[in-house]
Write a protein that holds these residues in place. Structure first.
Motif, PDB file in Angstrom:
ATOM      1  N   LEU A   1       6.522 -10.779  25.355  1.00 51.17           N
ATOM      2  CA  LEU A   1       7.509  -9.623  24.812  1.00 51.17           C
ATOM      3  C   LEU A   1       9.041 -10.343  25.195  1.00 51.17           C
ATOM      4  N   THR A   2       9.037 -11.095  26.094  1.00 48.40           N
ATOM      5  CA  THR A   2      10.170 -12.017  26.434  1.00 48.40           C
ATOM      6  C   THR A   2      10.421 -13.064  25.157  1.00 48.40           C
ATOM      7  N   ALA A   3       9.327 -13.671  24.732  1.00 51.39           N
ATOM      8  CA  ALA A   3       9.393 -14.393  23.477  1.00 51.39           C
ATOM      9  C   ALA A   3       9.975 -13.782  22.487  1.00 51.39           C
ATOM     10  N   ILE A   4       9.423 -12.630  21.998  1.00 50.17           N
ATOM     11  CA  ILE A   4       9.688 -11.881  21.034  1.00 50.17           C
ATOM     12  C   ILE A   4      11.387 -11.355  21.256  1.00 50.17           C
ATOM     13  N   THR A   5      11.753 -11.043  22.247  1.00 48.59           N
ATOM     14  CA  THR A   5      13.226 -10.578  22.742  1.00 48.59           C
ATOM     15  C   THR A   5      14.020 -11.683  22.411  1.00 48.59           C
ATOM     16  N   THR A   6      13.786 -12.909  22.721  1.00 53.40           N
ATOM     17  CA  THR A   6      14.620 -14.192  22.527  1.00 53.40           C
ATOM     18  C   THR A   6      14.874 -14.323  21.117  1.00 53.40           C
ATOM     19  N   ILE A   7      14.002 -13.980  20.147  1.00 51.58           N
ATOM     20  CA  ILE A   7      14.465 -14.133  18.963  1.00 51.58           C
ATOM     21  C   ILE A   7      15.129 -12.831  18.082  1.00 51.58           C
TER      22      ILE A   7
ATOM     23  N   ARG B   1      17.309  -5.925  12.899  1.00 52.82           N
ATOM     24  CA  ARG B   1      17.634  -4.564  13.185  1.00 52.82           C
ATOM     25  C   ARG B   1      17.659  -4.778  14.618  1.00 52.82           C
ATOM     26  N   SER B   2      18.809  -3.772  15.198  1.00 51.44           N
ATOM     27  CA  SER B   2      18.909  -4.002  16.863  1.00 51.44           C
ATOM     28  C   SER B   2      18.053  -2.613  17.337  1.00 51.44           C
ATOM     29  N   ASP B   3      17.558  -1.672  16.580  1.00 54.02           N
ATOM     30  CA  ASP B   3      16.915  -0.621  17.084  1.00 54.02           C
ATOM     31  C   ASP B   3      15.368  -0.736  17.387  1.00 54.02           C
ATOM     32  N   VAL B   4      14.772  -2.036  16.922  1.00 53.76           N
ATOM     33  CA  VAL B   4      13.252  -2.028  17.147  1.00 53.76           C
ATOM     34  C   VAL B   4      12.915  -3.015  18.123  1.00 53.76           C
ATOM     35  N   PRO B   5      12.379  -2.332  19.441  1.00 50.68           N
ATOM     36  CA  PRO B   5      12.025  -3.140  20.677  1.00 50.68           C
ATOM     37  C   PRO B   5      10.643  -3.906  20.364  1.00 50.68           C
ATOM     38  N   ALA B   6      10.837  -5.022  21.240  1.00 51.82           N
ATOM     39  CA  ALA B   6       9.902  -5.939  21.271  1.00 51.82           C
ATOM     40  C   ALA B   6       8.524  -5.466  21.508  1.00 51.82           C
ATOM     41  N   ASP B   7       8.236  -4.590  22.267  1.00 51.33           N
ATOM     42  CA  ASP B   7       6.951  -4.082  22.334  1.00 51.33           C
ATOM     43  C   ASP B   7       6.381  -3.381  21.048  1.00 51.33           C
ATOM     44  N   ASP B   8       7.214  -2.703  20.369  1.00 54.12           N
ATOM     45  CA  ASP B   8       6.902  -2.260  18.813  1.00 54.12           C
ATOM     46  C   ASP B   8       6.298  -3.490  17.992  1.00 54.12           C
ATOM     47  N   ILE B   9       7.126  -4.422  17.994  1.00 57.50           N
ATOM     48  CA  ILE B   9       6.598  -5.487  16.907  1.00 57.50           C
ATOM     49  C   ILE B   9       5.281  -5.992  17.645  1.00 57.50           C
ATOM     50  N   ALA B  10       5.192  -6.257  18.901  1.00 57.89           N
ATOM     51  CA  ALA B  10       3.824  -6.516  19.731  1.00 57.89           C
ATOM     52  C   ALA B  10       2.696  -5.759  19.199  1.00 57.89           C
ATOM     53  N   ALA B  11       2.773  -4.512  19.230  1.00 55.23           N
ATOM     54  CA  ALA B  11       2.011  -3.591  18.695  1.00 55.23           C
ATOM     55  C   ALA B  11       1.604  -3.633  17.397  1.00 55.23           C
TER      56      ALA B  11
END
Length: 193
Positions: free
Chosen positions: A130-136, A147-157
């Motif tokens: 999740l930190t890796a995704i958040t970095t990008i 977009r700024s309204d999509v959290p990293a855990d949604d992308i991971a899921a």
């Protein structure tokens, strides 16, 4: 004696270990079932004793491959964010994530047992990813690329879902199309002129 105080491994030993990790990663990714340790040693061009010297158990080899892949994902996120526009970095990182998921194919039974027993800290791995995704994502928010309204855990899921229905390498083309659709949904909507 701590690990830092141990002498550095000989160059040939380090090469053998790296070769074993590379071969195990490749065989785990391409296998439907867990390959034998003998097959991994043979493919790496070393004897079984050399494999056991580096990895005394199947679990130690699975752990090493798993940790190596997690490190590649986290390092890859930083490297990609540093050299590509954020949207391109995110899309490339999604491919790295797909490679990581595919690697689990041939080690899934052992990996699940290790997670259940606590030998692998699944929560820590999740936090690192999740930190890796958040970095990008953070770079993409700053650049206006993502977009700024999509959290990293949604992308991971979403990524786990994509690679569950379109596993690589068997359904690589479909996985690519689904990843492109996910990327389209991560871009901010165009503002009216």
């Amino acid at each position: 004696m701590t690990e830092a105080e141990l002498p550095a491994p000989r160059a040939d030993a380090a090469r053998n270990r790296d070769q074993l990790l590379a071969v195990a990663t490749r065989l785990f990714a391409s296998a439907d079932a867990e390959p034998s340790l003998r097959a991994i040693a043979r493919e790496a061009g070393v004897g079984i004793a050399t494999l056991y010297r580096h990895f005394p158990t199947r679990e130690s080899l699975v752990d090493a491959v798993y940790q190596d892949q997690v490190a590649r994902l986290t390092t890859g996120a930083r490297e990609l964010a540093g050299r590509l526009p954020p949207a391109a970095a995110m899309r490339r990182w999604m491919d790295l994530f797909g490679d990581w998921i595919a690697t689990k194919n041939g080690m899934l039974d052992t990996l699940l047992t290790m997670i259940e027993s606590g030998e692998i800290a699944h929560a820590q791995t999740r936090a690192e990813l999740l930190t890796a995704i958040t970095t990008i994502l953070d770079a993409g928010h700053a650049a206006g690329d993502l977009r700024s309204d999509v959290p990293a855990d949604d992308i991971a899921a979403a990524l786990i879902g994509i690679f569950t229905v379109a596993p690589r390498p068997e359904r690589e083309a479909q996985a690519g199309r689904l990843l492109n659709l996910l990327m389209d949904s991560l871009r901010p909507a165009a503002r009216p002129a």
